[in-house]
Design a protein around this motif. Structure first.
Motif: not given
Length: 225
Positions: A19-24
Motif C-alpha cells: 500500500t506504500k510502495a511506488k507512490s508515484r
C-alpha cells in the motif's frame, strides 16, 4: 578453477508494504483512478517480474526477499520464494543490510548482492552478465561493484565480494555514493537491469523494452472493475 568459477552469489530484494510502495505510480494501473487494490497489484507485479528474471538465471543461487507485508510473504511463499521480515530499523538500506546478514549467517563465503524490486523489463541474461562482470572485477582485486540506473544517478544492483560488507547506500544520488564508497561501476548496456520504475514515464520506457508478464497483466483492465 578460478575464484570467479567458485563464487556463489546470493541476492536481497527488499519490498515495502504494497500500500506504500511506488507512490508515484499510483493511478498508473487504473487510468488515474488510484485504487489501492489496483496499485498494490501493480507493485506486486513489478516485484514478481523482477523475481522471475532472477530465478531464471543460473548466476544467482539464492534469492531472499525482505518484507514485513503479510500479503507479500503469503503470495511469494506459494512459489517457494523465501521472505524474511524487516529488522528493527526501517528503511531501504537497513532492509538490504538485514537480508545480507541473513544470507551471510548461512554462508559467510557468499558474494551478496542488492537488487531493486522494480525492474519489470529485466532479462535473465542481463543480470547474469552483470554478475559475471562484477566477479571478474573481484578477481582483479575489487571489493564491490554496482550498476547505475538509466539516468546514471541511482543504483539498481550492487554486489559485494565474499567476506566484504555490502554497505548499501541507496537513495538520492546513490550511484555517486556507491562509487565514493569504493564500489566500481559496471559498464554493460543492460537496459532492462538499468530501467527501474518510479514514475509513469519510467513505466513507459520499461514497456518499450518489453514488460514481464505480471506487469503486463496488471496494466490490462479487468472487465467489470
Amino acid at each position: 578453477m578460478t575464484p570467479t568459477d567458485r563464487a556463489t552469489v546470493d541476492l536481497v530484494v527488499p519490498v515495502k508494504p504494497l500500500t506504500k510502495a511506488k507512490s508515484r505510480l499510483r493511478g498508473a494501473a487504473d487510468g488515474g483512478i488510484g485504487s489501492p487494490r489496483a496499485h498494490a497489484r501493480l507493485a506486486m507485479a513489478l516485484l514478481r517480474d523482477t523475481i522471475d528474471a532472477v530465478r531464471a538465471t543460473t548466476a544467482v543461487r539464492r534469492l531472499l526477499v525482505v518484507s514485513s507485508d503479510p500479503v507479500v510473504a503469503a503470495e511469494l511463499g506459494v512459489f517457494g520464494i523465501e521472505v524474511a521480515p524487516d529488522g528493527p530499523v526501517a528503511g531501504l538500506n537497513p532492509a538490504y543490510e538485514r537480508g545480507a546478514a541473513v544470507l551471510r549467517e548461512q554462508d559467510p563465503a557468499t558474494a551478496v548482492g542488492a537488487l531493486q524490486a522494480d525492474l519489470p523489463a529485466l532479462r535473465p541474461a542481463e543480470l547474469g552478465e552483470a554478475v559475471a562482470a562484477a566477479l571478474a572485477l573481484f578477481d582483479a582485486g575489487a571489493r564491490r561493484a554496482f550498476v547505475a540506473d538509466t539516468e546514471g544517478t541511482g543504483t539498481t544492483f550492487l554486489l559485494a565480494a565474499p567476506g566484504v560488507a555490502l554497505d548499501p547506500r541507496f537513495g538520492v544520488g546513490s550511484a555517486r555514493e556507491h562509487e565514493r564508497s569504493g564500489a566500481h561501476p559496471l559498464a554493460g548496456p543492460w537496459p532492462g537491469l538499468r530501467r527501474d520504475v518510479d514514475t509513469a514515464a519510467d513505466l513507459g520506457e520499461a514497456a518499450a523494452l518489453g514488460l514481464g508478464e505480471h506487469t503486463s497483466a496488471a496494466l490490462t483492465p479487468i472487465p467489470g472493475c
